[in-house]
Design a protein around this motif. Sequence first.
Motif, short mmCIF file in Angstrom:
data_model
loop_
_atom_site.label_atom_id
_atom_site.label_comp_id
_atom_site.label_asym_id
_atom_site.label_seq_id
_atom_site.Cartn_x
_atom_site.Cartn_y
_atom_site.Cartn_z
N VAL A 126 5.75 13.86 29.12
CA VAL A 126 5.47 12.47 28.74
C VAL A 126 4.74 12.44 27.39
O VAL A 126 5.07 11.63 26.52
CB VAL A 126 4.67 11.75 29.83
N ASN A 127 3.76 13.32 27.20
CA ASN A 127 3.06 13.38 25.92
C ASN A 127 4.02 13.70 24.78
O ASN A 127 3.91 13.14 23.69
CB ASN A 127 1.96 14.44 25.95
N GLY A 128 4.94 14.61 25.02
CA GLY A 128 5.92 14.96 23.99
C GLY A 128 6.80 13.79 23.62
O GLY A 128 7.07 13.54 22.43
N VAL A 129 7.23 13.04 24.61
CA VAL A 129 8.07 11.87 24.35
C VAL A 129 7.28 10.82 23.58
O VAL A 129 7.78 10.23 22.62
CB VAL A 129 8.62 11.29 25.67
N ILE A 130 6.04 10.59 24.00
CA ILE A 130 5.19 9.63 23.28
C ILE A 130 5.01 10.07 21.83
O ILE A 130 5.13 9.26 20.90
CB ILE A 130 3.82 9.47 23.97
N GLY A 131 4.75 11.34 21.63
CA GLY A 131 4.55 11.84 20.27
C GLY A 131 5.78 11.69 19.40
O GLY A 131 5.67 11.40 18.21
N ARG A 132 6.94 11.87 19.98
CA ARG A 132 8.17 11.74 19.19
C ARG A 132 8.53 10.29 18.90
O ARG A 132 9.23 10.00 17.94
CB ARG A 132 9.32 12.43 19.89
N GLN A 133 8.06 9.37 19.72
CA GLN A 133 8.40 7.96 19.57
C GLN A 133 7.32 7.14 18.86
O GLN A 133 7.51 5.95 18.64
CB GLN A 133 8.68 7.35 20.95
N ILE A 134 6.21 7.75 18.52
CA ILE A 134 5.07 7.00 18.00
C ILE A 134 5.36 6.33 16.66
O ILE A 134 4.83 5.26 16.37
CB ILE A 134 3.82 7.91 17.92
N GLU A 135 6.21 6.92 15.87
CA GLU A 135 6.54 6.37 14.55
C GLU A 135 7.11 4.96 14.63
O GLU A 135 6.86 4.14 13.74
CB GLU A 135 7.57 7.26 13.85
N ARG A 136 7.83 4.66 15.67
CA ARG A 136 8.48 3.35 15.75
C ARG A 136 7.49 2.22 16.00
O ARG A 136 7.85 1.05 15.84
CB ARG A 136 9.57 3.38 16.81
N PHE A 137 6.26 2.54 16.37
CA PHE A 137 5.28 1.50 16.67
C PHE A 137 4.17 1.38 15.64
O PHE A 137 3.32 0.51 15.75
CB PHE A 137 4.64 1.77 18.04
N LYS A 138 4.17 2.22 14.62
CA LYS A 138 3.03 2.26 13.70
C LYS A 138 2.85 0.98 12.89
O LYS A 138 1.77 0.72 12.40
CB LYS A 138 3.12 3.47 12.77
N HIS A 139 3.86 0.15 12.76
CA HIS A 139 3.74 -1.09 12.00
C HIS A 139 3.44 -2.29 12.88
O HIS A 139 3.33 -3.41 12.39
CB HIS A 139 5.00 -1.34 11.17
N LYS A 140 3.30 -2.06 14.17
CA LYS A 140 2.98 -3.15 15.09
C LYS A 140 1.51 -3.52 14.95
O LYS A 140 0.66 -2.67 14.70
CB LYS A 140 3.27 -2.75 16.54
N ARG A 141 1.22 -4.74 15.14
CA ARG A 141 -0.14 -5.24 14.98
C ARG A 141 -1.11 -4.61 16.00
O ARG A 141 -2.28 -4.39 15.71
CB ARG A 141 -0.09 -6.75 15.14
N TRP A 142 -0.65 -4.35 17.19
CA TRP A 142 -1.49 -3.85 18.26
C TRP A 142 -1.66 -2.33 18.23
O TRP A 142 -2.43 -1.78 19.02
CB TRP A 142 -0.92 -4.24 19.62
N PHE A 143 -0.97 -1.65 17.34
CA PHE A 143 -1.01 -0.19 17.29
C PHE A 143 -2.44 0.29 17.02
O PHE A 143 -3.07 -0.13 16.05
CB PHE A 143 -0.06 0.32 16.21
#
Length: 90
Positions: free
Chosen positions: A52-69
């Motif tokens: 799960v940590n690996g998946v989160i780490g690989r997908q984190i880039e897609r959320f970096k521009h969100k206001r709540w990040f």
Amino acid sequence: MVYLSLFLTSFLAATILPAYSEVLLGGLVTQGYAPFLLWFWATLGNTLGSVVNGVIGRQIERFKHKRWFPVQERHLTSAQERFNKYGQWS
């Protein structure tokens, strides 16, 4: 039910959430539960939590521009540079 509790605690301990599966594991060993089954469920929970940590780490880039990040972009960039320099050991 005991093994499910150990699995869930191990899973949470392997993710970003604070949990102490070693304490539960040690307590269950001293209470006489089957060591192999305890090892199996703790290992399965830790492994799946790491996935799960690996998946989160690989997908984190897609959320970096969100206001709540919750991570500032400079910190994310710094972490990525450190990972690129030291690889998986970082």
